[in-house]
Design a protein around this motif. Structure first.
Motif, PDB file in Angstrom:
ATOM      1  N   UNK A  29       0.789  -1.230   0.000  1.00 32.31           N
ATOM      2  CA  UNK A  29       0.000   0.000   0.000  1.00 32.31           C
ATOM      3  C   UNK A  29       0.828   1.290   0.000  1.00 32.31           C
ATOM      4  N   UNK A  30       1.876   1.406   0.855  1.00 32.51           N
ATOM      5  CA  UNK A  30       2.628   2.679   0.849  1.00 32.51           C
ATOM      6  C   UNK A  30       3.164   3.023  -0.532  1.00 32.51           C
ATOM      7  N   UNK A  31       3.729   2.043  -1.224  1.00 37.80           N
ATOM      8  CA  UNK A  31       4.271   2.304  -2.556  1.00 37.80           C
ATOM      9  C   UNK A  31       3.193   2.705  -3.540  1.00 37.80           C
ATOM     10  N   UNK A  32       2.039   2.036  -3.450  1.00 31.28           N
ATOM     11  CA  UNK A  32       0.955   2.349  -4.385  1.00 31.28           C
ATOM     12  C   UNK A  32       0.425   3.753  -4.135  1.00 31.28           C
ATOM     13  N   UNK A  33       0.202   4.082  -2.853  1.00 32.90           N
ATOM     14  CA  UNK A  33      -0.308   5.415  -2.536  1.00 32.90           C
ATOM     15  C   UNK A  33       0.686   6.486  -2.978  1.00 32.90           C
ATOM     16  N   UNK A  34       1.977   6.204  -2.796  1.00 32.10           N
ATOM     17  CA  UNK A  34       2.985   7.167  -3.235  1.00 32.10           C
ATOM     18  C   UNK A  34       2.888   7.415  -4.733  1.00 32.10           C
ATOM     19  N   UNK A  35       2.768   6.331  -5.500  1.00 28.96           N
ATOM     20  CA  UNK A  35       2.702   6.527  -6.947  1.00 28.96           C
ATOM     21  C   UNK A  35       1.425   7.272  -7.326  1.00 28.96           C
ATOM     22  N   UNK A  36       0.335   7.057  -6.593  1.00 31.10           N
ATOM     23  CA  UNK A  36      -0.893   7.807  -6.871  1.00 31.10           C
ATOM     24  C   UNK A  36      -0.681   9.297  -6.603  1.00 31.10           C
ATOM     25  N   UNK A  37      -0.015   9.614  -5.475  1.00 32.04           N
ATOM     26  CA  UNK A  37       0.209  11.023  -5.142  1.00 32.04           C
ATOM     27  C   UNK A  37       1.093  11.690  -6.191  1.00 32.04           C
ATOM     28  N   UNK A  38       2.141  10.975  -6.634  1.00 32.66           N
ATOM     29  CA  UNK A  38       3.013  11.523  -7.670  1.00 32.66           C
ATOM     30  C   UNK A  38       2.205  11.773  -8.944  1.00 32.66           C
ATOM     31  N   UNK A  39       1.359  10.800  -9.286  1.00 34.81           N
ATOM     32  CA  UNK A  39       0.544  10.962 -10.497  1.00 34.81           C
ATOM     33  C   UNK A  39      -0.363  12.175 -10.368  1.00 34.81           C
ATOM     34  N   UNK A  40      -0.914  12.397  -9.171  1.00 33.56           N
ATOM     35  CA  UNK A  40      -1.765  13.568  -8.965  1.00 33.56           C
ATOM     36  C   UNK A  40      -0.949  14.847  -9.109  1.00 33.56           C
TER      37      UNK A  40
END
Lengths: 365, 294
Positions: free
Chosen positions: B197-208
């Motif tokens: 989850x931490x890695x996925x959420x990070x990539x989502x935030x970067x994408x945003x």
């Protein structure tokens, strides 16, 4: 069951059995069968989603190619070598060439913006590559940990800052500063050698080729620096220690051991950075002057790039009632996308051979 | 180390120049970052009015409430569309693609296509969005067209980030889930995805952060709108923060300049918040991982 075991151990009083919860058996059956087949949901959702980027890529090329084909038939080879950009007379009669309607007197040549794209990206690489590799080297020296942390944050922020903000800074702060204080100095002091004539001549007002190159360099430094940093970290310590034991200086260890060890990776990262520089739009449109039919005579003059032309010309292209200018812009986009496909596939190929590195996500040097 | 370590004067000078050059390079990376941020803040703050946050744009003056809300709506939409497609794609490539007869991981072609898509310039995607969605499909300048283009742009980042995060989950976890009798889908959701989850959420935030700062793909899909965002997917343009910066910065009017600088500041704050949040998540999860390992 619970009551029986409670009675057997003797200690706890028997617990009254809860009445079974009422559920709609049909709903329950549907729900349990859905969850029992959850892996199918993941599998098919995943298959479709994983294919989505490929589909988007194919559709992008196809849409642009279909839209551009009539323009290709009219513009011909002149599109790649011509140096003029004439939308023709929008009020005159519509003429037909090879069955394609277009305004009278159109003549589109993209050579100046193609040259501008290559020149500005080349300048960006010349600036960004030594800075990125140097910064990565600075981290391998015995610097305090907080300096490494600062570089990590700086690269992350640089990768994340919107290009429109970097363009704003380039147009309002950097450009005027360079044009007032730096460019005149360079132009007045370069030696009169044949190869250096590009550095002479009028320095303009800060919008132009060199400013675009500097701004582009800033935008591709994160890509090259983060990849180079990762590559340096992968160089095994033994060869470096061996070099130091032989009495090599840091510079000699870097030049003879570290860089040769990861050379192709650095080349791959540079090609990736080149791809980003070729396609960068907004910042370049703000600092280049966005001209269409002008090749800058020296490194200071205003010019344009393919991507900047796309974003600045689409508005005025709507004026063309035959839609021919929009088709021409699509042709320009096809040129850009094809070049970038080649560049990116090349970068992938180089990097794959060295180890599985990806596009830096913006996190992590 | 003796004083005359590099034996010749030439080597001493070369090494000193090398060290100085690397420090200069470090400065050349860090300096512009500080300079860009300071420049934006410095231009916006002297003329800052809080009413910018609560009024709509009128011509080239007024406020930016419409643009702020529009950007937030776009970010939410990208989170839903690109988040779903990107994460599912990453899960497939990392967990479900399986292996071919020679024991190599399948999906290499799709992975390559994803990374090549990340290299397509955003203006080309915006042009395709305009030609195909806005004109050909008759969607008009619309929220949905903008969302599709932005999502296509950031899906590669999310897919890549999800895949990387999932590959860092130890194989023991999957085996443990299977040994406990979990079905493969349930184990994937409850054990593997949760650890990643931490890695996925990070990539989502970067994408945003990336999609919030984009201009080129939005100009001809979302266009521009001076009213509050409306609940319509089609035929309804929408405002966003990069438009005033891109359009108003060279208008011959101080009002327009102030609006551009204010929009730049708000945009910078939003993007930096997203990046800082991503960094905090990465740091926390790394600390947790290290503590557990010891």
């Amino acid at each position: 069951m619970a009551a029986v075991s409670g009675a057997a151990t003797g200690g706890t009083p028997p617990v009254a059995a809860r009445p079974p919860t009422k559920r709609d058996p049909l709903l329950q059956r549907i729900r349990s069968s859905v969850w029992a087949n959850e892996h199918h949901l993941w599998g098919w959702g995943g298959r479709i989603s994983a294919a989505a980027p490929f589909v988007a890529l194919v559709l992008t090329v196809l849409v642009l190619a279909f839209k551009a084909w009539p323009a290709v038939k009219v513009n011909g080879a002149h599109f790649l070598i011509g140096t003029d950009w004439k939308p023709g007379s929008t009020y005159g009669a519509v003429t037909y060439t090879n069955g394609v309607p277009h305004p009278l007197g159109v003549s589109y040549g993209a050579w100046p913006v193609i040259v501008g794209t290559l020149e500005s990206s080349g300048i960006a690489l010349l600036i960004a590559l030594p800075i990125s590799v140097g910064a990565a080297f600075a981290l391998t020296e015995r610097l305090p940990r907080w300096i490494a942390e600062i570089l990590r944050y700086a690269v992350e922020i640089l990768a994340g800052v919107p290009s429109v903000l970097i363009g704003l800074w380039g147009a309002l702060t950097l450009g005027p500063l360079l044009a007032n204080d730096v460019y005149p100095f360079i132009a007045n002091h370069v030696p009169d050698v044949a190869g250096f004539s590009y550095l002479k001549g009028p320095v303009g007002h800060g919008e132009g080729l060199l400013t675009s190159g500097i701004v582009l360099a800033l935008m591709i430094i994160p890509i090259i620096a983060s990849t180079t940093r990762t590559l340096f970290a992968q160089v095994p310590p033994l060869p470096k220690e061996g070099g130091e034991a032989l009495g090599m200086t840091d510079w000699e260890v870097g030049r003879r051991i570290t860089i040769p060890w990861v050379r192709s990776g650095i080349i791959g990262a540079t090609v990736l950075g080149l791809g980003r520089a070729l396609g960068e739009t907004i910042a370049v449109a703000m600092v280049s002057g966005s001209l269409l039919a002008t090749i800058s005579p020296n490194v200071y003059g205003t010019m344009g790039t393919i991507a900047a032309t796309l974003v600045t010309q689409l508005d005025s292209a709507f004026v063309d009632g035959t839609g021919f200018e929009v088709r021409t812009l699509a042709e320009l986009a096809v040129v850009l996308v094809l070049v970038l496909l080649v560049v990116n596939i090349l970068a992938r190929f180089i990097i794959r051979r060295t180890g599985n590195l990806s596009v830096p996500l913006g996190v992590g040097v | 180390m003796s004083a005359a370590f590099p034996s010749s004067r030439r080597r001493r000078i070369a090494n000193g120049a090398f060290r100085a050059a690397t420090l200069l390079a470090l400065l050349a990376v860090v300096g512009p970052v500080v300079w860009v941020i300071a420049g934006v803040v410095d231009r916006a703050v002297p003329h800052w009015r809080w009413s910018v946050l609560t009024t709509n744009t009128v011509g080239v003056s007024g406020g930016l409430e419409n643009a702020i809300l529009g950007t937030l709506v776009l970010l939410l939409g990208v989170l839903v569309i690109a988040g779903a497609v990107g994460v599912l794609g990453g899960v497939y490539l990392a967990e479900l693609a399986g292996f071919n007869r020679r024991g190599k991981q399948r999906g290499g072609f799709l992975r390559a296509a994803t990374e090549v898509l990340a290299g397509v310039p955003s203006i080309a995607l915006g042009l395709v969005g305009y030609l195909a969605l806005v004109v050909q499909f008759h969607w008009g300048f619309s929220l949905l067209a903008a969302l599709v283009v932005l999502s296509v742009m950031v899906i590669p980042y999310i897919t890549r980030g999800t895949e990387t995060a999932l590959r860092q989950v130890p194989t023991n976890y999957r085996e443990g889930a299977e040994a406990l009798g979990m079905s493969s889908g349930y184990g994937l959701r409850k054990v593997v995805l949760r650890s990643a989850m931490p890695g996925i959420v990070t990539s989502l935030l970067i994408a945003l952060a990336i999609s919030g700062g984009e201009t080129a793909p939005l100009l001809y899909t979302a266009n521009w709108f001076t009213g509050a965002p409306r609940a319509a997917l089609f035929h309804q343009p929408i405002g966003y923060l990069t438009y005033p910066v891109w359009t108003f910065w060279d208008y011959p009017s101080n009002q327009a300049h102030y609006l551009a600088f204010d929009a730049a500041l708000i945009l910078l704050v939003i993007v930096l918040l997203l990046l800082v949040a991503a960094r905090i998540i990465v740091n926390r999860s790394q600390r947790y991982a290290e503590a557990r390992r010891n």
